[in-house]
Design an enzyme around this catalytic site. Structure first.
Site, short mmCIF file in Angstrom:
data_model
loop_
_atom_site.label_atom_id
_atom_site.label_comp_id
_atom_site.label_asym_id
_atom_site.label_seq_id
_atom_site.Cartn_x
_atom_site.Cartn_y
_atom_site.Cartn_z
N LYS A 121 8.72 6.22 16.11
CA LYS A 121 8.68 7.15 14.99
C LYS A 121 7.35 7.02 14.26
CE LYS A 121 13.65 6.52 14.03
NZ LYS A 121 14.61 6.04 13.00
N ASN A 179 0.82 -1.21 0.00
CA ASN A 179 0.00 0.00 0.00
C ASN A 179 0.85 1.25 0.00
OD1 ASN A 179 -2.39 -1.51 0.26
ND2 ASN A 179 -2.42 -1.32 2.48
N GLU A 200 -4.53 -9.53 4.44
CA GLU A 200 -4.96 -8.42 3.58
C GLU A 200 -5.08 -8.86 2.12
OE1 GLU A 200 -3.83 -4.32 5.87
OE2 GLU A 200 -2.38 -5.03 4.41
N THR A 209 0.04 -11.27 20.57
CA THR A 209 0.68 -10.01 20.95
C THR A 209 -0.31 -9.16 21.74
OG1 THR A 209 0.05 -8.97 18.85
CG2 THR A 209 2.19 -10.05 18.93
N GLY A 221 1.26 -1.29 3.81
CA GLY A 221 0.69 -2.59 3.49
C GLY A 221 1.31 -3.62 4.42
N ASP A 255 3.47 -5.53 12.56
CA ASP A 255 4.21 -5.99 11.37
C ASP A 255 5.70 -6.11 11.68
OD1 ASP A 255 1.86 -5.98 9.92
OD2 ASP A 255 2.13 -3.92 9.23
N ASN A 263 5.24 -4.21 4.84
CA ASN A 263 5.84 -3.85 6.14
C ASN A 263 6.60 -5.02 6.75
OD1 ASN A 263 4.57 -1.37 5.88
ND2 ASN A 263 2.96 -1.81 7.36
N GLY A 290 3.06 -7.09 26.39
CA GLY A 290 3.99 -8.11 25.92
C GLY A 290 3.37 -9.12 24.99
N THR A 309 1.51 2.19 14.60
CA THR A 309 1.00 1.65 13.34
C THR A 309 1.72 0.38 12.89
OG1 THR A 309 0.34 3.85 12.61
CG2 THR A 309 0.52 2.16 10.92
#
Length: 304
Positions: A281, A9, A135, A216, A37, A248, A41, A221, A244
């Site tokens: 980040k 993506n 996805e 996850t 995507g 991944d 990722n 943890g 975000t």
């Protein structure tokens, strides 16, 4: 080698103070366009952690396609398996608030056209680890999983977004990675119920799959169940900027560590540390840490 069968993506990031309510307009001074995507990722995370990676997926014949492909190529990822679709490149609109929480809408586009037939037999090698997410079409995922298991490959499925999986297909997965919401969805489809705690969820799923279940839990943890044994791993202590790409990052780094022949405990520790660092980040792929950046934090992750 690591073979990633997944989505690509272009991510449009919108930094905001708070999420808009229905009917409300919220202003932000800028929008950032970044590669994304879940498949891309995870491929990027594996490559930055030292893995040799090949990506299979699809983009559109448009300018937006340059965003994910250029990013992957810059990391040395083999992109020869990425096809050009008649549909536009997948796009995600991602709102990130001041607490680092996100709200995401994905337009799948070209990702809906990816076929398991795009993976040629010669890359299905017992020494290769197959990494997948949800996805792409679930049917195409499980077609490829069946072929991979016939070849004796290790398989990793990140069940994100959440999707029901039948017991027969579950046994094609060596390492099933999912978050607590996704675990609840799977438990409802497998057992027609949910479980009180994460250990029970992980153990029940692992018993059905005969593989490893990794759930996850963000700042709480990770819980890992295998062969009737359950382990908990602490998270890295951080102040998140953007969560975000954390999931991944975990998947890709975990795959790279398994490919590097680390045992599961060490592989999870590296993945947890890397996922935490990825929250420091804005963006998914730019935020992914390198192996050198991860290594100093691995021993901070406790296993109990």
């Amino acid at each position: 080698m690591i073979l990633v069968f997944g989505s690509l993506n272009a991510d449009f990031f919108l930094p905001i103070q708070s999420f808009p309510k229905p009917g409300e307009t919220v202003l932000t001074p800028k929008a950032l366009i970044k590669a994304g995507g879940k498949g891309a990722n995870q491929a990027a995370a594996a490559a930055k952690a030292g893995g040799l990676v090949k990506m299979i997926g699809a983009v559109g014949a448009d300018e937006v396609a340059k965003v994910p492909i250029t990013a992957l190529r810059s990391l040395g990822i083999d992109c020869t398996g990425i096809q050009i679709s008649e549909l536009p490149t997948g796009m995600a609109m991602i709102m990130v608030n001041n607490q680092g929480e996100n709200s995401i809408v994905v337009a799948s586009g070209a990702n809906t056209t990816v076929s398991a037939n795009a993976v040629i037999e010669t890359v299905l090698d017992p020494d290769t680890i197959l990494v997948m997410q949800m996805e792409l079409s679930a049917d195409e995922n499980f077609k490829l999983l069946r072929r991979a298991k016939e070849k004796g490959m290790k398989t990793i499925l990140n069940l994100a977004p959440a999707h029901p999986v039948c017991e027969e297909d579950l046994k094609l997965i060596d390492y099933l990675i999912l978050n607590e919401i996704e675990a609840d969805t799977l438990c409802r489809s497998l057992f027609d119920r949910t479980f009180e705690n994460v250990e029970e969820k992980a153990s029940a799923i692992a018993e059905k799959s005969k593989g490893v279940c990794l759930i996850t839990q963000g700042a709480k943890g990770v819980c890992v169940a295998q062969n009737a044994k359950t382990l908990k791993f602490s998270a890295l202590s951080i102040s998140a900027v953007d969560t975000t790409g954390a999931g991944d990052a975990f998947v890709g780094i975990f795959a790279a560590m398994l490919d590097n022949e680390l045992d599961i405990v060490q592989a999870v520790k590296y993945a947890v540390a890397g996922a935490g660092l990825a929250c420091l980040k804005i963006g998914a792929q730019e935020a992914l840490p390198t192996l050198k950046e991860i290594e100093p934090y691995v021993e901070e992750i406790k296993c109990f």
